[in-house]
Scaffold this active site. Sequence first.
Site, short mmCIF file in Angstrom:
data_model
loop_
_atom_site.label_atom_id
_atom_site.label_comp_id
_atom_site.label_asym_id
_atom_site.label_seq_id
_atom_site.Cartn_x
_atom_site.Cartn_y
_atom_site.Cartn_z
N ASP A 370 -11.33 -27.22 71.66
CA ASP A 370 -9.68 -27.34 71.33
C ASP A 370 -9.23 -25.95 71.88
O ASP A 370 -9.76 -25.15 72.22
CB ASP A 370 -9.71 -27.55 70.08
N ASP A 562 -11.06 -27.71 64.90
CA ASP A 562 -10.86 -27.49 63.58
C ASP A 562 -11.61 -28.23 62.49
O ASP A 562 -11.68 -28.10 61.29
CB ASP A 562 -9.49 -27.59 63.16
N ASP A 566 -10.12 -33.63 64.48
CA ASP A 566 -11.23 -34.05 65.51
C ASP A 566 -12.72 -34.73 64.99
O ASP A 566 -13.55 -34.48 65.91
CB ASP A 566 -11.36 -32.80 66.33
#
Length: 671
Positions: A370, A562, A566
Amino acid sequence: MKDKYIQKAKVKSLCCTQEEDEYSKVEAKGLKNEIDNHEHGEENEYDHSHPIKLFLPSLISLVLLLIAIFFDNVLKPEWFNGWVRIFWYLLSYSPVGFPVLKEAGISIGNGEIFSEFFLMGIATIGAFAIGEYPEGVAVMLFYAIGEVFQTIAVKRAKSSIKSLLDQRPDEVTVLKNNQQQTVKAEIVNIDEIIQLKPGEKLGLDGILLSEIASFNTAALTGESKPDTKAKGDTVLAGMINLTTVSQVKVTAVYADSKLSKILELVQNATSRKAPTELLIRKFAKIYTPIVVLLAIATCLLPYFFISDYQFKDWLYRSLVFLVISCPCALVISIPLGYFGGIGAASRNGILFKGSNFLDALASIQNLVMDKTGTMTEGVFKVQEVVFNPGFNQVEILKMVKALESHSSHPVATAISDFVDSVSDEISLQSIEEMSGYGLKAEVDGKQLLVGNFKLMDKFAIEYNIDPQAIVYTVIAVAYDKKFVGYITIADRIKEDAQITIDKLNLLGVKSTMLSGDKSTIVKFVSEKLGIKSAYGDLLPEDKVYKIKEIKSKGETVAFVGDGVNDAPVVALSDVGIAMGGLGSDATIETADVVIQDDKPSKIPMAINIGKQTRLIVWQNIALAFVVKGIVLILGAGGLATMWEAVFADVGVALLAILNSVRLQMKKFAIK
């Protein structure tokens, strides 16, 4: 099963199967109980904290054996013969041999006939039966010495994990009616005030009430660099106060503290075995009875094929075969290697949920990450507010802040910091957070939308700007089904992000960035860091599709994010890595690996620890099989004696242990 563990705990210095039970007890009871048993159990015959006690039986046996050999080969007194000689060797055998024979009996009683105890018992008793007294004692003596070294090595492996347990104080000083009271941390309630002196460890999570304080966060992050906290900042159990007396308001009970969750994770890590470890366990269960049958065959079958067959000679060969075949080196060194890997990682602020993830991460081919909070700071600041003139900017911003207060996203924090206050008159109804889009609510019966431009499209809100032309992250706002304008927000790339990508390239791991942020921002960050594959404007389901696309090529994938929003991608990936272990309880629960201090450079470090662990494990496996194979062939041909057998068993086990200990001593510094 529990009874078996208790019985085997009584003899601490002998036998590799027992040390395997040490690992089993870690799984059954948790590491903390296991350590407590070692330190405080009065039933233990030997105390691991005093190595001299571990070696005492071996020292007694060695002295008696050396005296006997001196009598046999140098002095040769007439009285040292017959039953006196046998009794002396039995006396020297007793300190090291009888505990093993006792354990063999217990194992047989529990239905485990073919144990290492059984192998060594038969081999040494057989040596006595054919008159090879010195060799019988020597085999058991060196076996016992080897097991003491194994016990010490296991203790050392556990010590790095145990040091984490020591970071959580059991007592705290609570302020009640301006009076200090020292109480058990586990009985302190939320909202009570703790007073923390300089040098003291915080026992519970809380909010700092003092104006400023500096803390050592090494217990949580692996970093000893002081972290300065201001009034209202979150402080966590395990942090050490470095400056003045400070006061902390408790926000979580003892069992729910961040450190407690981390400790629980580490304690349970050993229960999830790597495939190599599981394979060796299955192998040992099948291997040992086969070895016994082969030893019997080695002794008896030559009778039918050799004319000058001598039972004593072939019995000796079969006994040598048994000693060589003992799988101690494999049974101990492999779990010890994984213990060392988990311990090395925890010392550096990296938490593995099991040794299986050490193996998986060592083989990883793709790292998908990410952007926000992983490669960037995740600390956004509002750059500009562009609203259409027909709207009251102050009032709209207050409504936006009121709505964003229902989100924990870093963008919401940036807006909250930018807008001074929220009017109590603002009443929000029907609040809904739409993953990948933003937030929706009603204010005075009118719809309020705050999110990305996909949210505007979803609700058919017309706008006359090109979102792709704006480089920064954009938050679009619509009120009463009309486009109000947008807020631009900027993030900053982390200091060690470039080091991370460079090290991943050196490790041969391909990097891909997937983000729900704007494509222009994602492209800017990826180009600056040298990430070749990067995709923006993605919804959670789009990320899942991208992961599936990579896995369809037959390649392994680790995802870094995180660990909460996700979750589908983490579940799909081979290894889920969570950044920000200090910030989210859900992160610790969902990820396979937790990077506690938010530093992306710990990701290649974690991969390197996995690779080094796997290398050492396979070195030990190769060493054990090659040496044992050679000496077994020599033993079957009558070319190896008990002394070579001792080397093939105890010597190889010690070499494997020393190899595993290297991992515990290795520095995995970020350069």
